[in-house]
Motif scaffolding. Structure first.
Motif, mmCIF file in Angstrom:
data_model
loop_
_atom_site.group_PDB
_atom_site.id
_atom_site.type_symbol
_atom_site.label_atom_id
_atom_site.label_comp_id
_atom_site.label_asym_id
_atom_site.label_seq_id
_atom_site.Cartn_x
_atom_site.Cartn_y
_atom_site.Cartn_z
ATOM 1 N N SER A 209 12.621 35.806 15.917
ATOM 2 C CA SER A 209 11.739 37.192 15.329
ATOM 3 C C SER A 209 12.653 38.418 16.516
ATOM 4 C CB SER A 209 10.933 37.684 15.036
ATOM 5 O OG SER A 209 9.571 38.228 16.112
ATOM 6 N N ARG A 210 12.493 38.373 17.743
ATOM 7 C CA ARG A 210 13.484 39.104 18.346
ATOM 8 C C ARG A 210 15.581 38.635 18.003
ATOM 9 N NH1 ARG A 210 12.733 41.079 23.552
ATOM 10 N NH2 ARG A 210 10.669 40.100 22.884
ATOM 11 N N THR A 211 15.872 37.590 17.912
ATOM 12 C CA THR A 211 17.534 37.297 17.605
ATOM 13 C C THR A 211 16.799 37.804 16.182
ATOM 14 O OG1 THR A 211 17.156 35.391 19.181
ATOM 15 C CG2 THR A 211 18.969 35.408 17.268
ATOM 16 N N GLN A 428 20.662 31.956 21.968
ATOM 17 C CA GLN A 428 19.721 33.759 21.032
ATOM 18 C C GLN A 428 19.884 35.041 21.695
ATOM 19 O OE1 GLN A 428 16.393 31.092 19.994
ATOM 20 N NE2 GLN A 428 16.299 32.201 19.203
ATOM 21 N N SER A 429 20.323 34.287 23.430
ATOM 22 C CA SER A 429 19.655 35.677 23.718
ATOM 23 C C SER A 429 21.305 36.500 24.760
ATOM 24 C CB SER A 429 19.338 35.410 25.821
ATOM 25 O OG SER A 429 18.346 34.503 25.979
ATOM 26 N N GLU A 430 22.667 35.090 24.266
ATOM 27 C CA GLU A 430 24.011 35.597 23.645
ATOM 28 C C GLU A 430 23.966 36.618 23.015
ATOM 29 O OE1 GLU A 430 26.469 35.509 25.931
ATOM 30 O OE2 GLU A 430 24.705 35.089 27.387
ATOM 31 N N ILE A 431 23.244 35.871 21.882
ATOM 32 C CA ILE A 431 23.721 36.990 20.543
ATOM 33 C C ILE A 431 22.729 38.078 19.945
ATOM 34 C CG2 ILE A 431 22.820 36.703 17.904
ATOM 35 C CD1 ILE A 431 23.300 33.851 17.964
ATOM 36 N N TYR A 436 22.343 44.075 20.143
ATOM 37 C CA TYR A 436 21.451 44.768 20.556
ATOM 38 C C TYR A 436 20.699 44.519 22.338
ATOM 39 C CZ TYR A 436 18.464 48.804 19.537
ATOM 40 O OH TYR A 436 17.776 50.566 18.701
ATOM 41 N N PRO A 437 21.517 44.959 22.873
ATOM 42 C CA PRO A 437 21.310 44.384 24.272
ATOM 43 C C PRO A 437 19.648 44.868 24.900
ATOM 44 C CG PRO A 437 23.652 45.381 24.554
ATOM 45 C CD PRO A 437 22.744 45.635 23.110
ATOM 46 N N ILE A 438 19.540 46.062 24.860
ATOM 47 C CA ILE A 438 18.357 46.840 25.291
ATOM 48 C C ILE A 438 16.885 45.672 24.573
ATOM 49 C CG2 ILE A 438 17.578 48.327 23.056
ATOM 50 C CD1 ILE A 438 17.073 50.168 25.545
#
Length: 913
Positions: A209-211, A428-431, A436-438
């Motif tokens: 859901s974060r992605t 997913q972390s790269e996306i 929205y990096p934060i």
């Protein structure tokens, strides 16, 4: 709707109108039904069916390439006057079922069987595992279509159309892959906005859901978000999990503006009378979370609401054991047999293996996957295409579902990374970092944020001093005379479920970082011996820090009972362990128990790492009680000499604090005639209490000492547990099977029932409706007797004896001779019928217990004696049929054995009540 010049008709929900478009000037046509969104590079504004018709007029390759960039939840039909080919969306969110004999194709399996009746699939034919078993359904003759395959009608053949080549994105840079993925997402969302729908996004504490949230960060004013959590008074593993979600989501809200609400849930919601159960039974197979439907219906009443999901992310993470090894037929077969294990004991192994081989051939797993890993494709097509699609069918009652990641080309990009990157959720972390990096800052499935994780990872251990642990010398335990080896591999168990098996030949024990969650247990087990004796060994660890106390324990478990434990963070000196007076075939495990959530923090895994060395087994004769000793001051020891002893008339002296969570506790209940041995296990959170009764015991193994059968399973049973040992199987006059017949004057069942009621009350379950009794063979007889004395109780019995005097004469005579002073059976029937025929006794009760009777009709005595006895009693007392049900299975390979461990644990964890 007529389909071109063919004789086929298409019936549909009046709220959704299909698109039917001719292809060129011929007799071909394209039909699109459902949510279909374009995610490709073509800037033209065209309806999906028009695009597909244009591509089909070019060639098949263009048509299939276009399918790869379509998202949503839909079916596509490409037809002629003679028939058509049917295609699903990328992951089969739109379920498709077909019956060749009835010449029917439809969206729901129950819809097809309502139009044309089909025979139900039996358990012996694979009913239990049908949602994970290729194309099986609950009805014979109705099959499911798997995603990436087309259905050709009217032949009703299937063939694979994806993959058509090796993954083309493997050589792309990470940045280019991210750009490609995000551009497809944005194009698809642009198409979505044209439809004027009202999106609602579920947000949890995890990556998925974060992605979604990061990708939607420019559109948060267009969506509503929600999270469900638990009421403050609810205590359970699930409640702890969703409360962690709540904490993380509150952190997320500090980073991004959301129109958000929390749904406060309680266990009673699962019995909410407003749950539309009839609609659910029509729409879906099984129950996937229907208790949430009233929340959805209450809070999302508006028209055009659609639920934004992220289930497709599951295949991004190297699921189901995907690794660098080739995914050959043998590996896929083992995986398939594991995911369909609910069929074990019902369908024969030969039939299950044959079905796998036939399915692998038909669905082209043997040679049609190019460089895609078989376990990933299996997850894609079975977990998403079969299981997840039924979740969407269930929640359709409240609102439809849309997964913006459900585009085949986007899946190709995600699956092009290495297995290590997938397991680490790198893409997913790269996306998130790109969009929205934060949102990478709040913890993902853990309470620590990114700064706290980095701070704790500055060293190899959770310390700010910069110290590093001493070098670890892998010292596997040697085998040989007098030495005892560790079994290969480390097992990881949480809340009654084996969640992982870590292959290792070393002597190491640790808590894996991805499983470091409260109540998880990792374990290394010693090889068993065939002799009496004692075992000594040493547990070495390097980490010690007082501030980390209460984070994990090391434990010594013997035969499923934890006998000793110490705080792992308070000692980095060798711990010397002695297990004295072991019986033959005893199992000894060294375990790590997680007490806090430290998932995904690598340094905590390092901190827990210990080595099990210098193991020596000394064979000797002994009739003494087993005991465990360790040289750790303040350690918790729980050996037989320290068991609780209480009179049956003094049970009120017990308190809840006598039963420590996750610590098996022995208790002897003294009655006027004997001592009743019990073993009590209080789980940290449980909704029921399960009482497990011994069947026949092996006196050569027990030597007349108490035994608690199946107690080694306790970590896998989600409920509180009370294990009952028949006192007539203990001591000098012990017999192997006694049915509670301690003497002519004394039957142990009533006093055992008193003890169970008192202890269960202390465990938080005072009502009989909160208790389940279990037993097989003689244990089934005892379980029924105990349930009969417990109003509203539930019993699960397997191959039970109902009138023990009808059991094999040698066993009956041994019990009469050793326990009943050779009293005649006729006199026993006359004086104590309730002690003899427990089923007849239950029939006379005003409120009989609820009983599920599982019987293997392949066992001669059960098929010829016990089952007919049960059926005669039901016929004589018809009111019992409302409370008692027989469940038959036929397993010739089982011999006289009861149901296996997985099936039994499933029945106990998920009782049919």
């Amino acid at each position: 709707m007529s389909l071109g010049d063919s004789e086929w008709n298409f019936a549909h929900d009046l709220l959704e109108t299909p698109e039917l478009v001719p292809v060129g000037d011929g007799d071909r046509w394209v039909l699109v039904h459902g949510l279909c969104l374009y995610a490709g590079d073509d800037v033209r504004d065209m309806a999906p069916a028009q695009r597909l018709a244009e591509a089909a007029a070019t060639d098949e390759s263009s048509f299939l390439d276009l399918l790869d960039v379509l998202g949503g939840r839909h079916v596509v039909l490409l037809g002629t006057a003679d028939g058509y080919s049917l295609y699903q969306d990328a992951t089969g969110m739109r379920s498709v079922y077909f019956s060749p004999a009835a010449e029917l194709v439809g969206s729901h399996v129950n819809l097809l069987t309502r139009i044309r009746s089909h025979s139900p699939r039996s358990d012996a034919e694979g009913r239990r595992g049908c949602l994970r078993a290729w194309d099986r359904t609950p009805f014979l003759g109705i099959r499911a279509l798997l995603p990436n395959h087309r259905l050709k009608v009217p032949m009703f053949g299937v063939d694979r159309f994806f993959p058509r080549c090796n993954n083309p994105y493997r050589k792309w840079s990470t940045a280019d892959r991210v750009v490609k993925y995000v551009s497809m997402w944005e194009r698809q969302w642009k198409e979505f906005l044209y439809l004027g729908l009202d999106p609602a996004l579920s947000v949890t504490g995890g990556h998925d859901s974060r992605t979604n949230l990061a990708l939607l960060s420019n559109h948060t004013d267009e969506i509503r978000t929600f999270t469900y959590t638990a009421a403050k008074e609810v205590e359970s593993n699930w409640a702890d999990s969703v409360r962690l979600d709540e904490k993380i989501v509150r952190d997320i809200k500090k980073c991004i503006n959301l129109d958000h609400r929390f749904f406060i849930t309680r266990p009673s919601d699962r019995k909410n009378p407003s749950i539309p159960r009839e609609l659910i039974a029509q729409n879906t197979v099984g129950n996937h979370g229907s208790w949430l439907l009233p929340y959805y219906l209450k809070h999302f009443k508006e028209d055009h609401v659609i639920h934004i999901r992220g289930n497709t992310y599951g295949v991004y993470k190297a699921p189901w054991g995907a690794g660098d090894a080739e995914s050959g037929n043998t590996n896929l077969r083992n995986l398939y047999m594991t995911i369909t294990k609910s069929d074990r004991g019902f369908e024969t192994r030969e039939s299950r293996e044959q079905h796998f081989q036939e399915g692998a051939k038909e669905w082209q797993y043997n040679n049609g996957l190019y460089d895609y890993h078989g376990s990933e494709v299996l997850y894609w097509e079975l977990r998403l295409g079969r299981w997840a699609s039924e979740i969407y069918n269930e929640t359709d009652i409240a609102f439809p579902s849309f997964d913006p990641t459900n585009v085949r080309r986007m899946l190709e990009v995600a699956l092009s990374f290495t297995f290590e990157q997938k397991a680490a959720k790198f893409f997913q972390s790269e996306i998130i970092n790109s969009t929205y990096p934060i949102l990478n800052f709040p913890g993902k499935n853990q309470s620590e944020n990114l700064y706290e994780q980095n701070r704790n990872n500055n060293g190899q251990i959770p310390d700010l001093t910069g110290k590093t642990p001493k070098p670890r010398n892998p010292s596997a335990i040697d085998t040989g005379k007098g030495l005892l080896a560790l079994e290969t591999g480390m097992t990881v168990v949480r809340d009654g479920e084996v969640v992982d098996w870590v292959p290792t030949d070393s002597s190491d024990l640790y808590m894996p970082t991805n499983h470091f969650v409260t109540r998880t247990v990792s374990a290394r087990m010693f090889a068993t011996t065939n002799s009496h004796g004692s075992l000594t060994f040493t547990v070495e660890s390097d980490y010690a820090k007082h501030a980390a106390r209460g984070t994990w324990f090391y434990q010594i478990s013997v035969d499923g009972t934890v006998r000793a434990r110490w705080d792992g963070a308070l000692r980095n000196q060798p711990v010397h362990v002695t297990v004295s007076d072991m019986r033959p075939a005893s199992t000894v495990e060294v375990q790590t128990l997680a007490l806090r959530d430290r998932r995904a923090i690598r340094s905590w895994e390092s901190a827990t790492r210990a080595r099990i060395v210098n193991a020596v087994f000394m064979e000797h004769d002994s009739a003494a009680a087993l005991s465990v000793g360790i040289d750790v001051p303040g350690a918790i020891l729980e050996s037989s000499p320290e068991k609780l002893t209480v009179s049956v008339d003094g049970l009120n002296q017990l308190t809840t604090s006598d039963f420590k969570p996750e610590m098996p506790q022995r208790i002897d209940v003294i009655t006027s005639h004997c001592v009743i041995p019990l073993l009590v296990i209080r789980r940290a959170s449980a909704r029921r209490t399960v009482i497990l009764c011994n069947g026949p015991v092996d006196l050569n193994r027990t030597s007349g000492l108490p035994e608690f059968q199946r107690s080694g399973w306790w970590p896998e049973i989600a409920h509180h547990q009370i294990y009952v040992c028949d006192p007539a199987t203990v001591g000098q006059d012990a017999v192997s099977i006694a049915w509670g017949q301690y003497s002519p004057e004394y039957w142990s069942v009533p006093d055992t029932a008193r003890a169970i009621s008192a202890i269960s009350h202390l465990l938080g379950h005072p009502d009989g409706a909160q208790r389940t009794y279990f037993g097989s063979s003689a244990g089934g007889f005892t379980a029924l007797g105990l349930a009969a004395l417990d109003t509203e109780a539930h019993a699960v019995i397997n191959n039970a004896q109902f009138d023990w005097t009808n059991w094999y004469p040698t066993a009956v005579d041994a019990a009469r001779r050793n326990r009943l002073r050779s009293i005649s059976l006729s006199e026993l029937h006359h004086r104590h019928r309730e002690r003899v025929d427990v089923l007849h006794w239950i029939a006379t009760l005003q409120t009989p217990p609820r009983v599920d009777y599982w019987v293997n009709t392949a066992i001669q005595h059960d098929g010829d004696v016990s089952l007919p006895h049960f059926e005669r009693t039901i016929a004589e007392y018809p009111h019992l049929s409302e409370r008692m049900t027989s469940w038959r299975y036929h397993d010739k390979n089982a011999g006289s054995a009861p149901l296996g461990k997985p099936e039994t644990i499933d029945l106990l964890n998920n009782p049919r009540i």
